[in-house]
Design a protein around this motif. Structure first.
Motif, PDB file in Angstrom:
ATOM      1  N   ARG A 282       0.825  -1.225   0.000  1.00 56.48           N
ATOM      2  CA  ARG A 282       0.000   0.000   0.000  1.00 56.48           C
ATOM      3  C   ARG A 282       0.850   1.263   0.000  1.00 56.48           C
ATOM      4  O   ARG A 282       0.454   2.277  -0.573  1.00 56.48           O
ATOM      5  CB  ARG A 282      -0.947  -0.022   1.204  1.00 56.48           C
ATOM      6  CG  ARG A 282      -2.070  -1.060   1.023  1.00 56.48           C
ATOM      7  CD  ARG A 282      -2.954  -1.152   2.243  1.00 56.48           C
ATOM      8  NE  ARG A 282      -2.217  -1.648   3.392  1.00 56.48           N
ATOM      9  CZ  ARG A 282      -2.575  -1.424   4.645  1.00 56.48           C
ATOM     10  NH1 ARG A 282      -3.643  -0.705   4.917  1.00 56.48           N
ATOM     11  NH2 ARG A 282      -1.866  -1.912   5.647  1.00 56.48           N
ATOM     12  N   LEU A 283       2.021   1.203   0.632  1.00 57.28           N
ATOM     13  CA  LEU A 283       2.930   2.348   0.604  1.00 57.28           C
ATOM     14  C   LEU A 283       3.389   2.605  -0.833  1.00 57.28           C
ATOM     15  O   LEU A 283       3.426   3.747  -1.296  1.00 57.28           O
ATOM     16  CB  LEU A 283       4.139   2.080   1.508  1.00 57.28           C
ATOM     17  CG  LEU A 283       5.088   3.250   1.769  1.00 57.28           C
ATOM     18  CD1 LEU A 283       4.365   4.419   2.449  1.00 57.28           C
ATOM     19  CD2 LEU A 283       6.264   2.804   2.620  1.00 57.28           C
ATOM     20  N   GLN A 285       1.737   1.784  -3.523  1.00 63.79           N
ATOM     21  CA  GLN A 285       0.585   2.321  -4.271  1.00 63.79           C
ATOM     22  C   GLN A 285       0.487   3.833  -4.081  1.00 63.79           C
ATOM     23  O   GLN A 285       0.199   4.574  -5.027  1.00 63.79           O
ATOM     24  CB  GLN A 285      -0.705   1.651  -3.785  1.00 63.79           C
ATOM     25  CG  GLN A 285      -0.827   0.188  -4.198  1.00 63.79           C
ATOM     26  CD  GLN A 285      -2.027  -0.489  -3.546  1.00 63.79           C
ATOM     27  OE1 GLN A 285      -3.135   0.029  -3.594  1.00 63.79           O
ATOM     28  NE2 GLN A 285      -1.817  -1.646  -2.940  1.00 63.79           N
ATOM     29  N   THR A 286       0.734   4.290  -2.853  1.00 63.82           N
ATOM     30  CA  THR A 286       0.690   5.727  -2.563  1.00 63.82           C
ATOM     31  C   THR A 286       1.746   6.473  -3.370  1.00 63.82           C
ATOM     32  O   THR A 286       1.478   7.539  -3.943  1.00 63.82           O
ATOM     33  CB  THR A 286       0.943   5.976  -1.051  1.00 63.82           C
ATOM     34  OG1 THR A 286       0.064   5.144  -0.313  1.00 63.82           O
ATOM     35  CG2 THR A 286       0.713   7.422  -0.676  1.00 63.82           C
ATOM     36  N   GLN A 287       2.963   5.893  -3.433  1.00 61.85           N
ATOM     37  CA  GLN A 287       4.050   6.528  -4.179  1.00 61.85           C
ATOM     38  C   GLN A 287       3.725   6.617  -5.671  1.00 61.85           C
ATOM     39  O   GLN A 287       4.027   7.621  -6.326  1.00 61.85           O
ATOM     40  CB  GLN A 287       5.358   5.754  -3.959  1.00 61.85           C
ATOM     41  CG  GLN A 287       5.901   5.908  -2.542  1.00 61.85           C
ATOM     42  CD  GLN A 287       6.989   4.900  -2.207  1.00 61.85           C
ATOM     43  OE1 GLN A 287       6.980   3.755  -2.670  1.00 61.85           O
ATOM     44  NE2 GLN A 287       7.932   5.316  -1.381  1.00 61.85           N
ATOM     45  N   LEU A 289       0.662   6.764  -6.983  1.00 64.29           N
ATOM     46  CA  LEU A 289      -0.388   7.788  -7.162  1.00 64.29           C
ATOM     47  C   LEU A 289       0.189   9.203  -7.107  1.00 64.29           C
ATOM     48  O   LEU A 289      -0.239  10.089  -7.865  1.00 64.29           O
ATOM     49  CB  LEU A 289      -1.484   7.615  -6.106  1.00 64.29           C
ATOM     50  CG  LEU A 289      -2.364   6.361  -6.287  1.00 64.29           C
ATOM     51  CD1 LEU A 289      -3.198   6.111  -5.046  1.00 64.29           C
ATOM     52  CD2 LEU A 289      -3.261   6.504  -7.511  1.00 64.29           C
ATOM     53  N   LEU A 290       1.168   9.425  -6.236  1.00 68.52           N
ATOM     54  CA  LEU A 290       1.820  10.746  -6.168  1.00 68.52           C
ATOM     55  C   LEU A 290       2.564  11.044  -7.474  1.00 68.52           C
ATOM     56  O   LEU A 290       2.532  12.178  -7.963  1.00 68.52           O
ATOM     57  CB  LEU A 290       2.805  10.788  -4.984  1.00 68.52           C
ATOM     58  CG  LEU A 290       2.171  10.891  -3.598  1.00 68.52           C
ATOM     59  CD1 LEU A 290       3.209  10.641  -2.512  1.00 68.52           C
ATOM     60  CD2 LEU A 290       1.537  12.265  -3.386  1.00 68.52           C
TER      61      LEU A 290
END
Length: 306
Positions: A282-283, A285-287, A289-290
């Motif tokens: 999930r970390l 995935q966040t990167q 999306l950014l």
């Protein structure tokens, strides 16, 4: 299956695994798990299955085997085995970005002092604890844990652990935007691989090259970044290392974005996101999306940025 036969089959699986025949190795180990009557052998084969599933990015399976291993350690009533199994439980949760659980299990490991194994594993526990704090952006605690892990590595002359800690320190200093240090530490890791890593898994080389690529991109040395990332991706593909493939695709996308080549960046972000979602990072995935948001910012498409 008795003790000797169990040992032979575990060894057979390790040889298959080291020669990149992962599925065959998994079949051998799974059969051992089903048939062995030796609890210590069962514990060891679970350790092999945990490591293999970690490297393939099958983190939920990794966690499942870690839970079984804890039960086996309790059955054996051996504090060494229990310490090791709690570390595997911590690592499984770290991979699934369950950082609070990782911290809790690491602290359990550190409280189980007095066993010979716990003293050997303290460096690895400190590294996992540091990675969890880094995932939560608690940078000071992460740094303290990495420094502690580095001290254990130096005191025990553990070059593999030192290599892994250097890569994590590279990730920390990238977050802190100290890009010279972000490059220094993975370069140090790459040196360790060159000097001592002849018999090591190629994942250590791949890991150091990936972290160097990230730092080079941040320093706008895009050609160097691309070379390191290509080297890392080549090893990740060769070994079927899905987590590293996802990180390399993310890095490739970031490099293309830094070049202003949004058309090349977006498909690589998409491919990275697909693997990150599949493995449960999930970390990551966040990167991703950014990174995609920054692409749309570059194109001035504010609705998509939001």
């Amino acid at each position: 299956m008795g003790q000797d036969q169990t040992k032979q089959q575990i060894q057979k699986g390790l040889q298959l695994y080291q020669s990149n025949q992962t599925e065959k190795a998994l079949q051998v180990w799974t059969k051992v798990l089903e048939k062995t009557t030796d609890a210590a052998g069962r514990f060891r084969v679970l350790g092999c299955l945990i490591t293999a599933h970690s490297e393939m990015g099958r983190y939920k399976d990794m966690l499942k085997f870690a839970v079984i291993q804890i039960d086996t350690a309790r059955e054996l009533e051996d504090p060494d085995f229990l310490t090791e199994s709690y570390l595997n439980l911590a690592r499984s949760n770290e991979k699934l970005c369950e950082f609070q659980k990782t911290i809790s299990y690491c602290k359990t490991c550190l409280n189980m002092q007095g066993t010979s194994v716990s003293l050997q594993l303290n460096g690895q526990v400190s590294l996992s604890l540091g990675n969890a704090y880094l995932g939560l952006s608690v940078f000071q605690k992460a740094l303290e844990c990495f420094e502690k892990a580095l001290r254990y590595a130096h005191n025990n002359d553990d070059k593999m652990l030192e290599c892994r800690v250097c890569c994590s320190l590279g990730g920390l200093y990238t977050q802190l935007k100290d890009f010279e240090k972000a490059l220094f530490f993975p370069c140090k890791a790459a040196e360790l691989v060159n000097d001592y890593g002849k018999g090591w898994s190629l994942k250590y080389r791949a890991m150091s090259q990936y972290h160097m690529a990230v730092a080079y991109r941040k320093l706008a040395r895009l050609t160097d970044a691309m070379e390191c990332c290509e080297e890392s991706m080549k090893i990740a593909l060769q070994h079927g290392d899905r987590p590293l493939q996802a990180l390399c695709l993310l890095c490739f996308a970031d490099i293309h974005r830094s070049h202003g080549d949004i058309e090349k960046a977006i498909p690589r972000y998409d491919s990275s996101m697909s693997i990150m979602t599949e493995i449960g990072n999930r970390l990551g995935q966040t990167q991703v999306l950014l990174g995609v948001a920054k692409c749309w910012l570059h194109q001035k498409e504010m609705d998509k940025v939001l």
